[in-house]
Motif scaffolding. Structure first.
Motif, PDB file in Angstrom:
ATOM      1  N   ALA A  27     -11.093  -2.373   3.522  1.00 30.48           N
ATOM      2  CA  ALA A  27     -10.347  -2.652   4.754  1.00 30.48           C
ATOM      3  C   ALA A  27      -9.158  -1.707   4.892  1.00 30.48           C
ATOM      4  O   ALA A  27      -8.864  -1.224   5.990  1.00 30.48           O
ATOM      5  N   ASP A  28      -8.469  -1.437   3.778  1.00 32.08           N
ATOM      6  CA  ASP A  28      -7.372  -0.465   3.808  1.00 32.08           C
ATOM      7  C   ASP A  28      -7.856   0.886   4.324  1.00 32.08           C
ATOM      8  O   ASP A  28      -7.121   1.612   4.998  1.00 32.08           O
ATOM      9  N   TRP A  29      -9.080   1.236   3.973  1.00 30.50           N
ATOM     10  CA  TRP A  29      -9.643   2.529   4.353  1.00 30.50           C
ATOM     11  C   TRP A  29     -10.265   2.516   5.748  1.00 30.50           C
ATOM     12  O   TRP A  29     -10.846   3.510   6.175  1.00 30.50           O
ATOM     13  N   GLY A  30     -10.168   1.368   6.447  1.00 28.76           N
ATOM     14  CA  GLY A  30     -10.585   1.326   7.843  1.00 28.76           C
ATOM     15  C   GLY A  30     -11.831   0.530   8.147  1.00 28.76           C
ATOM     16  O   GLY A  30     -12.222   0.410   9.312  1.00 28.76           O
ATOM     17  N   ALA A  31     -12.494  -0.021   7.126  1.00 23.72           N
ATOM     18  CA  ALA A  31     -13.724  -0.789   7.369  1.00 23.72           C
ATOM     19  C   ALA A  31     -13.400  -2.118   8.046  1.00 23.72           C
ATOM     20  O   ALA A  31     -12.310  -2.681   7.873  1.00 23.72           O
TER      21      ALA A  31
END
Length: 403
Positions: A27-31
């Motif tokens: 999620a941090d990486w955008g997922a």
């Protein structure tokens, strides 16, 4: 940084810290991460705040481990054991890029959500599982938490405590958060291969395997020699006096890590206030300093003459490779952690900060999109995205399939 995995859809079926932390990194990486939780109680970790408080981590109503491991996600309260709940889950999986789960194989078989089950629905799916002791062997289907599989079984607890007085780690999620990072990396590698071949993959990480990787120096050397190495202890004369633990005059501890001691030796002597040692014939070469008890005593006694603040200024000015043994409270205000954004502001909880996932891209510091969701906070939104209408959603709620 936040858009690196934009467009990647992740479904999480996991509890506690290991699996949720891996999904939090994605999620941090955008997922887009959909966290599936029990419709009534949610992730079991949500109910453990009182236990953490009993161990000195009284943060009021701020469930810091839930926030740390679940920021940036959407929550779907869903009963996977109900046929209608399983049908909704399969719809999600059909559109997903990644499934990440902590359920053991017997549970996945009972629910009909094994890798083979879901691969038949979505051949491009990255199926990532995390567990305690590995998926082969007599303990494959046993539960595993970090204190048992990561700390005790791996030898970690033996190495980092007195064998005559073993200790448990007081850190919640210590092994879980580490293994979660490995699992997130494995998922990213699988997504990379899928981009080239179109193939899905089964990604597998265990707490035991993670700990053995981290403890490789001890495990590999012991395995090769057939016996345990002798661990160093405080006051033990080190092979290299410039790579050792010492005390300061105010009772603090510091560690030197100058493995190439010839490079640092003159500057270190100056910082120590002992320029006379730099060219001393007993100490002016690496082999002369190796295991030198007299030199160790000189350094030990000199450091005890001044407080840490004095030595911090001296050793920093000399460019020595060293650090004080800091407390977690100090780490949060360490100029390096502040400058690099290693603690990140909670987007909705004033005064709260969470640890950033440790990978940065393009020199961008992490900014959290949201904190951890409430149980079922996004249920209606997710079901509408799947094509269900309001009467269908109302019936699912009446039947306690979703919340």
């Amino acid at each position: 940084m936040g858009s690196l995995l934009e467009g990647v859809k992740v479904v999480e079926v996991g509890e506690f810290v290991f699996i949720p932390s891996a999904a939090a990194i994605l999620a941090d990486w955008g997922a887009d991460v959909v966290k599936i939780e029990h419709p009534q109680r949610g992730d079991t970790l949500r109910g453990h705040l009182s236990i953490f408080s009993a161990h000195g981590y009284d943060t009021g109503d701020f469930n810091y481990l839930v926030e740390q491991s679940n920021r940036g996600k959407r929550s779907l309260g869903l009963d996977l054991a109900h046929p209608d709940g399983r049908a909704i889950f399969l719809k999600l999986v059909a559109e997903a890029d990644v499934l990440v789960t902590s359920l053991l194989e017997p549970s996945r078989e009972r629910l009909g959500i094994t890798y083979d089950d879901l691969k038949a629905i979505n051949p491009r799916l990255i199926y990532a599982r995390g567990h305690g002791q590995g998926q082969q062997g007599p303990a494959a289907h046993h539960g595993g938490i970090d204190t048992v599989a990561f700390w005790a079984r791996s030898g970690m607890g033996y190495v980092f405590s007195d064998p005559a007085d073993p200790k448990l780690p007081a850190r919640q999620g210590y092994g879980d958060l580490t293994a979660g990072m490995f699992l997130a990396g494995g998922i990213a590698a699988a997504l990379f291969r899928r981009g080239a071949t179109g193939e899905g993959a089964l990604v597998d990480v265990s707490l035991l395997g993670t700990a053995m990787w981290m403890l490789a120096a001890d495990v590999v050397s012991s395995d090769y020699m057939g016996h345990l190495p002798t661990p160093p202890s405080f006051g033990h004369v080190p092979p290299n006096p410039l790579s050792a633990l010492y005390r300061t005059g105010d009772g603090r501890a510091l560690v030197f890590g100058m493995l190439k001691s010839d490079q640092y030796w003159p500057g270190f002597c100056h910082a120590l206030g002992r320029d006379d040692l730099a060219d001393h014939p007993d100490y002016n070469a690496f082999d002369k300093r190796t295991g030198n008890g007299a030199l160790f005593t000189i350094i030990t006694e000199t450091l005890l003459t001044q407080p840490l603040a004095h030595w911090r200024e001296r050793f920093d000015a000399a460019g020595c490779l060293w650090s004080a043994v800091q407390t977690p409270l100090e780490v949060g205000e360490d100029p390096q952690s502040v400058a690099n954004g290693y603690l990140v502001e909670h987007p909705s909880r004033a005064g709260a900060r969470l640890a950033a996932s440790p990978v940065q891209f393009d020199n961008e510091k992490l900014r959290l999109r949201s904190g951890a969701p409430e149980v079922g906070q996004h249920t209606e939104e997710i079901l509408l995205d799947l094509g269900l209408d309001w009467p269908e959603i109302a019936k699912l709620k009446d039947d306690a399939v979703v919340t």
